[in-house]
Design an enzyme around this catalytic site. Structure first.
Site, short mmCIF file in Angstrom:
data_model
loop_
_atom_site.label_atom_id
_atom_site.label_comp_id
_atom_site.label_asym_id
_atom_site.label_seq_id
_atom_site.Cartn_x
_atom_site.Cartn_y
_atom_site.Cartn_z
N ASP A 18 4.40 -5.85 -4.14
CA ASP A 18 5.57 -5.97 -3.28
C ASP A 18 6.76 -5.54 -4.14
OD1 ASP A 18 7.34 -6.89 -1.17
OD2 ASP A 18 7.68 -8.68 -2.40
N ASP A 20 10.77 -6.31 -3.41
CA ASP A 20 11.84 -7.31 -3.50
C ASP A 20 11.28 -8.69 -3.81
OD1 ASP A 20 14.29 -5.77 -2.76
OD2 ASP A 20 13.10 -5.37 -0.97
N ASP A 175 5.54 -12.29 -3.64
CA ASP A 175 6.33 -13.52 -3.76
C ASP A 175 6.54 -14.19 -2.41
OD1 ASP A 175 9.68 -12.93 -3.08
OD2 ASP A 175 8.19 -11.34 -3.00
#
Length: 197
Positions: A18, A20, A175
């Protein structure tokens, strides 16, 4: 060579990240961007709700906010533009997340890698240029290239296709809860990087 503090599951043949909140410490800036765009409507967007929607494209999140707060006459396009301009004018606040970037550097030319993100292509291209990420990762799937977003697995399945690795042999570094769910649904291994940051 620095010690890698985030474990890599054994036997994996492809790495998917991922962007961001995983490679880039940009989540605080995005949260500030939402609140900047929502200020005219008197809305303070809670951080925990924002974090629970990590990986969902901004436009879809804005639609959720419109429904959550039952906003009358919500100009989504204007809100999107306000958020985009706020983020773009504050890109200098974004930093690389070192433990994750160490993995990327260490596995360069060793295992195929891709990025799968809920951000749009324009923003991603700007961030890749700013942090010279294309030196390490050439395969990127953004919200612009998929029909269904995280927690749907399409983003990560396209990443696996681009790097030519079977999904079961990929590990996703994430995250956000929607992204973690997307990776599991895709049949991939997943590392929740928040446990190590």
């Amino acid at each position: 060579m620095q010690t890698i503090t985030i474990p890599i599951p054994s036997g994996v043949k492809g790495l998917i990240f991922d962007l961001d909140g995983t490679i880039l410490d940009s989540m605080l800036l995005h949260h500030e961007g939402y609140n900047h765009a929502l200020a005219p409507y008197g809305i303070d967007y809670p951080k925990d709700v924002f974090e629970s929607r990590g990986g969902i494209p901004t436009k879809d999140t804005m639609r959720m906010i419109e429904k959550d707060y039952q906003i009358k006459d919500f100009d989504i396009e204007q809100a999107l533009e306000m958020k985009r301009l706020f983020v773009e004018s504050n890109l200098d606040k974004i930093q690389l997340i070192s433990p994750v970037f160490e993995i990327i550097k260490d596995y360069q030319n060793k295992l195929p890698m891709a990025v799968g993100t809920g951000s749009n292509r324009k923003v991603v291209d700007e961030l890749f240029e700013r942090f010279n990420l294309s030196k390490y990762i050439t395969h990127v799937v953004t919200a612009t290239e998929v029909a269904q977003y995280k927690p749907h697995p399409e983003t990560f399945l396209k990443c696996a296709e681009l790097i030519n690795v079977d999904p079961v042999d990929c590990v996703v570094f994430e995250d956000g809860k929607p992204g973690i769910q997307a990776a599991k649904t895709a049949g991939m291994k997943v590392v929740d990087v928040t446990k190590y940051l």
